[in-house]
Design an enzyme around this catalytic site. Structure first.
Site, PDB file in Angstrom:
ATOM      1  N   CYS A  94       0.814  -1.222   0.000  1.00 12.42           N
ATOM      2  CA  CYS A  94       0.000   0.000   0.000  1.00 12.42           C
ATOM      3  C   CYS A  94       0.845   1.269   0.000  1.00 12.42           C
ATOM      4  CB  CYS A  94      -0.964  -0.024   1.177  1.00 12.42           C
ATOM      5  SG  CYS A  94      -2.009  -1.474   1.106  1.00 12.42           S
ATOM      6  N   HIS A 147      -2.026   7.505   6.770  1.00  8.66           N
ATOM      7  CA  HIS A 147      -2.505   6.348   5.995  1.00  8.66           C
ATOM      8  C   HIS A 147      -3.957   6.074   6.424  1.00  8.66           C
ATOM      9  CE1 HIS A 147      -2.007   2.896   3.489  1.00  8.66           C
ATOM     10  NE2 HIS A 147      -2.065   2.012   4.462  1.00  8.66           N
ATOM     11  N   HIS A 172      -9.873   2.486   0.737  1.00  8.81           N
ATOM     12  CA  HIS A 172      -8.428   2.251   0.653  1.00  8.81           C
ATOM     13  C   HIS A 172      -8.099   1.854  -0.788  1.00  8.81           C
ATOM     14  CE1 HIS A 172      -4.414   1.181   1.231  1.00  8.81           C
ATOM     15  NE2 HIS A 172      -4.486   0.454   2.336  1.00  8.81           N
TER      16      HIS A 172
END
Lengths: 377, 222
Positions: free
Chosen positions: A139, A272, A307
């Site tokens: 990610c 994040h 996400h």
């Protein structure tokens, strides 16, 4: 190192809020989420039936979802991309829907899902004849790609680099995250005391970086500067972050040092913020380690966009530049009851940015961490 | 100046290292894991090694050989400012297929998390990062051409940009792996090193893996 600066001269995105940066920015400021019911594939056996997808894209037919996002986006912006640009493609699964179709009904060649095949297509879409690379680091893929693009420019290796990032909501990924019990049944609520997991999202975008000298020579308007970065690994666990946030704290400190700024210079912080219990807790611990009592406004966009995996870093860097240039810290969408640990750091309301420097961070599977320092230009 | 401090390699039946001129045969990766532990190339057992995908097993073993070649020690309780850059031809294509076929064979109702985690190209680097305690940058890059020389050049640049003090550069697939330990030249050390530029120049025109190993062995013997 040449002493030159790496500046951003063009960028664009497509997100679950729609096409363009404004749609995403306005969506976040409206405090409305783009996460909704997912009808791309059967989801009744999974933890949730929700995700954030780009409106109007047809799944499972002809082209992959990422090409459906990138083709219009890059064609619209092709005139701004010089022919000698070096390409960095950042993704985790790319055209994985092609592999799905191969396994489910053998209508495609499975090998066409490989990232090097996607790289060839993106080179063509960008009108580039030069070489490129694919960067993949879970990610943090696209934030690392942006950091390295800046590194190539600052070291004098290249004076123009484009980072293209993409990932889609696919059955392949959805089933996997569900099996890891990582999805919130409802929707992601970053830094909320009732958070219980992430919501998957999809996005694509690009960021065109140039040396300051070339940008000036070509009369480009500058969006901002990639001033420094720090890359670390927790070396701790495959799917969970280091509980004490030490790996991320180290990345933030490296980034501050590399940009030659102090924690007091930071006006706001793009976290994040996935909405999982452990990630968000780890991030707040890392922030407290680095910033101590100097509380900076922190936000996550994942309650709005979901996400977006390998695309998350690039998307968040673009939104962070918007934040700096508009002097607004976007609200953390879906945040209702702030977790005690995050109290005084995050907000469900927009705030004013005090300062001209921000940090965007990402963490991912395998313990990877990336912090990028952005400066207003 | 950036130099190569150690090199380890594995094929489906052989393994070795370049500076210490180690070479041997093996039957399967499980027995190689035990053998490398017995020889103290691996200092302690790799947890869950049996569950790793083939590329991760190859990566871990070739890194152990390269670290041993470079004389770098590690322990369960030490972490190091060492980064890791991996590359190969196919990303995690085989693991992607294995995971999704398994999911479909289960009636598209449940996926296996243990297969899913290997569907990231960076996972074969993450397993050794956890085991060896590498706290530097971790990433996978697919280069279009000249895979190994491009990887070495890129890893060297990361050290020059001060992203980390040492880099592990590893090419690994299910069938073969070669791993290089890169670092700045240390004039106080007596350990033998190889010139990064010389190695890049030597192997950039060779595409066959076995030929690359033979060429590296020649360089190591000089």
């Amino acid at each position: 190192m040449t002493g030159t600066k790496a500046v951003v001269v063009a960028c664009d995105i497509v997100t679950p809020y729609g096409w363009g940066i404004d749609s995403c920015w306005n969506g976040l400021l409206s405090k409305k989420t783009a996460i909704g019911h997912l009808d791309r594939f059967p989801t009744e056996f999974f933890l949730t039936q929700n995700a954030a997808v780009v409106p109007g894209l047809t799944y499972g037919q002809d082209k992959s979802i990422v090409i459906k996002m990138l083709k219009p986006l890059l064609q619209k912006n092709i005139s701004s991309i010089p022919e000698d640009t070096f390409l960095i493609l950042a993704t985790t699964t790319g055209e994985i829907d092609k592999l799905e179709r191969h396994v489910l009904n053998e209508t495609t060649d499975a090998a066409s899902s490989r990232p090097d095949k996607l790289l060839e297509k993106i080179l063509l879409l960008c009108g580039l004849g030069s070489l490129g690379i694919v960067v993949s680091a879970a990610c943090a893929s696209s934030s690392i790609a942006v950091a390295h693009a800046a590194g190539m420019i600052i070291s004098g290796e290249n004076d123009c680099v484009i980072v293209v990032a993409c990932d889609s909501v696919s059955e392949f990924v959805f089933a996997g995250f569900s099996s890891l019990m990582a999805l919130d049944k409802d929707m992601a609520k970053p830094f909320d005391r009732d958070r219980n997991g992430l919501s998957l999202g999809e996005a694509s975008g690009f960021l065109l970086l140039m040396s300051e000298l070339r940008a000036s020579r070509e009369n480009r308007s500058v969006i901002g500067e990639i001033a420094g970065w720090g890359l670390t690994n927790d070396a701790n666990h495959m799917t969970g972050p280091s509980r004490d946030g030490s790996g991320l704290a180290m990345a933030i400190r490296k980034a501050l040092k590399s940009a030659d700024v102090s924690e007091k210079d930071i006006g706001c912080f793009s976290a994040h913020g996935t909405g999982t219990i452990y990630n968000d807790s780890m991030e707040i611990k890392a922030l407290k380690t680095v910033f101590g009592n100097h509380k900076v406004p922190v936000y996550s966009i994942k309650g709005g966009t979901g996400h977006t995996l390998g695309a998350a870093g690039l998307l968040e860097i673009i939104i962070a530049f918007e934040s700096l240039n508009k002097k607004i810290v976007p609200p953390t969408v879906n945040l209702c009851n702030i977790d005690n640990e995050a109290s005084g750091w995050v907000s469900s309301e927009p705030l004013t940015v005090n300062g001209s420097v921000t940090i965007s961070t990402n963490s991912g599977f395998g313990g990877v961490n990336c912090a990028v320092v952005l400066k207003k230009y | 100046m950036i130099v190569i401090k150690g090199i380890g390699w594995i094929t489906k039946t052989e393994y070795g290292s370049i500076i210490k001129k180690l070479q041997g045969n093996y039957n399967d990766l499980k027995s190689l894991h035990s053998h490398l532990q017995h020889e103290s190339v691996l200092k302690y057992a790799i947890k869950n090694f049996g569950r790793f995908d083939a590329a991760s097993k190859m990566t871990c073993c070739s890194i152990a050989l390269a670290l041993n070649d470079a004389g770098i020690t590690y322990s369960e309780h030490m972490k190091h400012d060492i980064g890791i850059l991996g590359t190969n031809n196919n990303g995690c294509f085989e693991s992607n297929l294995a995971y999704f076929k398994d999911y479909v064979s289960c009636g598209r109702t449940i996926a296996r998390g243990n297969l899913f985690i290997y569907t990231l190209p960076s996972t074969p680097m993450a397993e050794p990062a956890i085991y060896f305690g590498f706290q530097g940058p971790l990433l996978y890059i697919k280069f279009q051409h000249n895979q190994i020389p491009s990887m070495l050049h890129y890893a060297g640049k990361m050290i020059l940009r001060r992203e980390t003090s040492k880099m592990i550069a590893v090419e690994a697939s299910e069938e073969k792996s070669v791993c290089f330990v890169l670092g700045k030249q240390d004039n106080t050390s007596t350990m033998k090193t190889l010139s990064l530029e010389d190695i890049i120049d030597t192997i950039k025109k060779i595409s066959d893996f076995d030929e690359i190993v033979i060429m590296l062995q020649r360089k190591g013997a000089m």
